[in-house]
Motif scaffolding. Structure first.
Motif, short mmCIF file in Angstrom:
data_model
loop_
_atom_site.label_atom_id
_atom_site.label_comp_id
_atom_site.label_asym_id
_atom_site.label_seq_id
_atom_site.Cartn_x
_atom_site.Cartn_y
_atom_site.Cartn_z
N VAL A 1 7.36 -0.61 -5.05
CA VAL A 1 6.74 -0.12 -6.29
C VAL A 1 7.82 0.17 -7.08
CG1 VAL A 1 5.57 1.99 -7.31
CG2 VAL A 1 4.49 0.71 -5.30
N TYR A 2 7.94 -0.45 -8.23
CA TYR A 2 9.03 -0.03 -9.49
C TYR A 2 8.31 0.92 -10.12
CZ TYR A 2 10.70 -4.59 -8.14
OH TYR A 2 11.18 -5.68 -7.46
N ASP B 1 5.45 -7.18 1.05
CA ASP B 1 4.65 -8.01 0.92
C ASP B 1 3.83 -8.34 -0.69
OD1 ASP B 1 4.81 -8.67 3.81
OD2 ASP B 1 3.41 -6.78 4.09
N ALA B 2 4.37 -7.47 -1.41
CA ALA B 2 3.68 -7.31 -2.81
C ALA B 2 4.64 -6.48 -3.48
CB ALA B 2 2.27 -6.99 -2.89
N VAL B 3 4.36 -6.59 -4.87
CA VAL B 3 5.13 -5.65 -5.89
C VAL B 3 3.85 -5.19 -6.80
CG1 VAL B 3 6.60 -5.58 -7.97
CG2 VAL B 3 7.54 -6.62 -5.85
N ILE B 4 4.15 -3.75 -6.95
CA ILE B 4 3.43 -3.06 -8.09
C ILE B 4 4.53 -2.47 -9.09
CG2 ILE B 4 1.93 -1.30 -8.76
CD1 ILE B 4 0.44 -1.98 -6.01
N ALA B 5 4.40 -2.82 -10.42
CA ALA B 5 5.12 -1.90 -11.09
C ALA B 5 4.39 -0.98 -11.98
CB ALA B 5 5.63 -3.16 -12.27
N LEU B 6 4.84 0.31 -11.98
CA LEU B 6 4.33 1.41 -12.80
C LEU B 6 5.23 1.50 -13.90
CD1 LEU B 6 3.93 4.22 -10.05
CD2 LEU B 6 2.26 2.56 -10.69
N PRO B 7 4.73 2.27 -15.04
CA PRO B 7 5.39 2.24 -16.01
C PRO B 7 6.88 2.98 -15.89
CG PRO B 7 3.36 3.03 -16.56
CD PRO B 7 3.50 2.78 -15.32
N GLY B 8 7.98 2.48 -16.69
CA GLY B 8 9.16 3.04 -16.48
C GLY B 8 10.28 2.53 -17.78
N GLY B 9 11.30 2.91 -17.61
CA GLY B 9 12.36 2.61 -18.65
C GLY B 9 13.10 1.18 -18.24
#
Length: 195
Positions: A9-10, A102-110
């Motif tokens: 998770v980013y 096994d996967a990526v989830i991107a949350l809001p960020g700079g």
């Protein structure tokens, strides 16, 4: 249905953002813990990154944080994670996080979050990362970036097929559902890496 055991998770490290973003990060952490999916992140102790980690841990889940030594020296790391992997630099951090997931989830960020997301999209375009990539678009945060990506496809900077690299979720629940449903690619995608 993908057998997802870990998700990278980013997420933002800012502490000055609207609480609704923090709520979504916490909800995602809760859902990951309930599904017995290990959280992989950058080991930060603040913002959405810290909120996601705290929620996973609070709900009995596991968190592996990957962080460069200079950030540990600044005490920017979360000290309560299941596992802390210290690496020499930012490049190794991103590579390690991707390799463990096994996967990526991107949350809001700079800038850091945007850079991580765009890099993993590039890696998937080149067949270097084959797993699901989901953008959690809380409050339409990512709408301008998604429009830019659509423009890039529309003007032939990317192929139409590259629009399948990522999926967009409106809620944490949808994000977790999508990482399970998106097909895992194989290296044959390299045949359409070039325009």
């Amino acid at each position: 249905m993908n057998n997802i055991k870990s998700v990278c998770v980013y997420a933002a490290s800012s502490t000055k953002i609207d609480p609704s973003y923090v709520n979504d990060a916490g909800k995602l952490g809760e859902l990951l813990a309930e599904a017995d999916i290990r959280l992989i992140n950058g080991a930060g102790n603040m913002g959405l990154m810290g909120a996601t980690s705290d929620a996973v841990l609070r709900n009995g889940g596991k968190v592996t944080g990957v962080i460069p030594a200079f950030m540990v020296e600044q005490n920017w790391h979360h000290t309560g994670l299941t596992e802390l992997i210290e690496v020499p630099d930012m490049h190794t951090r991103k590579k390690t996080m991707a390799q463990l997931s096994d996967a990526v989830i991107a949350l809001p960020g700079g800038c850091g979050t945007l850079e991580e997301l765009l890099e993993v999209i590039t890696w998937k375009q080149l067949g270097l990362y084959l797993n699901p990539v989901v953008i959690l678009n809380t409050h339409g945060f990512y709408d301008p970036l998604l429009a830019m990506l659509e423009k890039a496809i529309g003007e032939n900077f990317m192929r139409a097929e590259h629009g399948d690299i990522w999926k967009v979720a409106a809620t944490p629940e949808e994000a977790v559902k999508l990482i399970r449903e998106m097909p895992v690619w194989d290296v044959s995608v390299r045949k359409f890496a070039a325009i």
